[in-house]
Design an enzyme around this catalytic site. Structure first.
Site, short mmCIF file in Angstrom:
data_model
loop_
_atom_site.label_atom_id
_atom_site.label_comp_id
_atom_site.label_asym_id
_atom_site.label_seq_id
_atom_site.Cartn_x
_atom_site.Cartn_y
_atom_site.Cartn_z
N ARG A 58 0.51 -1.41 -0.03
CA ARG A 58 0.18 0.36 0.08
C ARG A 58 1.06 0.99 -0.20
O ARG A 58 0.43 2.33 -0.25
CB ARG A 58 -1.09 0.02 1.04
CG ARG A 58 -2.14 1.48 0.68
CD ARG A 58 -3.54 0.69 1.85
NE ARG A 58 -4.03 2.39 1.81
CZ ARG A 58 -5.03 1.79 2.38
NH1 ARG A 58 -5.61 1.32 2.98
NH2 ARG A 58 -5.67 3.32 2.37
N HIS A 118 -3.55 20.04 -3.00
CA HIS A 118 -3.07 18.41 -2.65
C HIS A 118 -3.23 17.45 -4.14
O HIS A 118 -1.54 17.38 -3.99
CB HIS A 118 -4.12 17.62 -2.09
CG HIS A 118 -3.17 15.71 -1.81
ND1 HIS A 118 -2.37 15.95 -1.21
CD2 HIS A 118 -4.27 14.87 -2.29
CE1 HIS A 118 -2.40 15.25 -0.90
NE2 HIS A 118 -3.28 14.21 -1.52
#
Length: 366
Positions: free
Chosen positions: A241, A266
């Site tokens: 991950r 972001h």
């Protein structure tokens, strides 16, 4: 309609993707209401979509109450977490209830974290309304708020019960936010799927300009990629991950320097961070310089920043490294970096010398 399962045993859930789904949201929400009033948390930019969801619930005989928060990254704060949890308690939300997070990544992260701690955990549903949230933050159960020390440092893993994605809501999204969200789409190609990166090079412009088929394909492909990785490594313990953080170590430092504000979204920080990760990989001889140049050229071509200067950041390497030292991935004083051996060849490197990164950032800024 496309349904993508996120297979996590007892915490498994579906991601449902369909154009026009928002108007039929009650088909999925009503069974979760238990005949009780549902709380919907959103922000001031999403009020038209809130009206659509509430109308669907009313038609299905389900009462709802909206909590409307200010938009922007500053909403992911202790103050707003306190405000939100107090409001949910005032509404009598129980452990067995499901709170609806209707909005972008800020709303999803905040609501998910609030639900992870409210009465030691209640359910929630993600209805993401930005491209970034649809392809990334709404899936996988990472929830958090920001602190003075950095981004997403206070949080918890708390999986949603359901994710409902309507690509049509992107038609109301400002183009800058679509571009920022696209950074998280192309990321999946750069991680381990060079063919998808090639697709992105061909179709990115159409996606950003509103092509429905391109958007639907990109969302479904991205969600399926993330669901696969999350199912393999839900809590980022095996390293699989961690690949999803490509560009984030550099990008979060840029965001911190920008004050976690609209000065640098972001997704824009992630785009610049991915270009820096590939540039640094090439500088170390890990990746072909041609691949790093290809990544930077693609980001530039669609209007995303390809480095510190393009992101509007003038800080030197020392300053950016100081931000990185607050990264939540620090482990025994070592900061892992996501680097690449080429397009689609991302890997986790735990042996990076920060002094080397500092020198690279200084050179990149120059």
């Amino acid at each position: 309609m496309t349904t993508i399962p996120v297979s996590l045993g007892a915490r498994s859930y579906d991601v449902v993707i369909e154009a026009g789904l928002l108007a039929r949201a009650a088909d999925w929400l009503a069974p979760l209401s238990r005949g009780r009033r549902m709380a919907i948390v959103t922000d001031e930019n999403v009020l038209p979509h809130l009206a659509t969801v509430q109308a669907a619930l009313t038609a299905a005989g389900v009462a709802s109450e909206a909590i409307v928060l200010p938009p922007g990254e500053s909403t992911k704060s202790w103050a707003m977490l306190e405000h939100l949890t107090d409001r949910l308690l005032e509404l009598g939300v129980e452990r067995g209830d499901h709170v609806v997070a209707l909005g972008g990544g800020v709303i999803g992260d905040l609501v998910g974290f609030a639900c992870s701690i409210l009465k030691r955990g209640c359910g929630f549903v993600q209805i993401p309304t930005t491209l970034l949230a649809q392809v990334d933050s709404s899936v996988g159960g990472k929830t958090a708020i920001n602190s003075k020390a950095g981004k997403n440092l206070i949080g918890a893993f708390h999986q949603p019960a359901l994710v409902l994605i309507d690509p049509n809501v992107l038609d109301t999204l400002a183009e800058r936010h679509v571009r920022a969200g696209y950074a998280e789409v192309v990321k999946y190609g750069l991680i381990d799927d060079p063919d998808f990166f090639g697709w992105c090079e061909t179709h990115a412009a159409a996606l950003i300009e509103g092509d429905a088929d391109a958007r639907l394909y990109a969302i479904a492909h991205s969600v399926a990629a993330k669901a696969r990785i999350v199912a393999e490594d839900e809590r980022e313990t095996t390293g699989a991950r961690a690949l999803l953080n490509l560009g984030h170590t550099f990008g979060h430092a840029l965001e911190a320097e920008a004050g976690f504000s609209d000065r640098l979204l972001h997704g824009e920080g992630v785009a610049a961070g991915m270009a820096l990760a590939y540039g640094y990989s090439a500088a170390r001889g890990l990746a072909p310089q041609g691949d790093a140049d290809r990544v930077a050229a693609h980001l530039r071509a669609i209007g995303l920043p390809d480095g510190t200067a393009a992101a509007g950041i003038t800080a030197d390497g020392e300053t950016l490294i100081a931000h990185m030292l607050h990264d939540k991935k620090m482990d025994a004083g070592t900061l892992p970096f996501l680097l690449a051996r080429g397009i689609g060849g991302t890997f986790l490197d735990k042996s990076v010398d920060l002094a080397d990164v500092r020198a690279f950032l200084d050179q990149a800024a120059a």
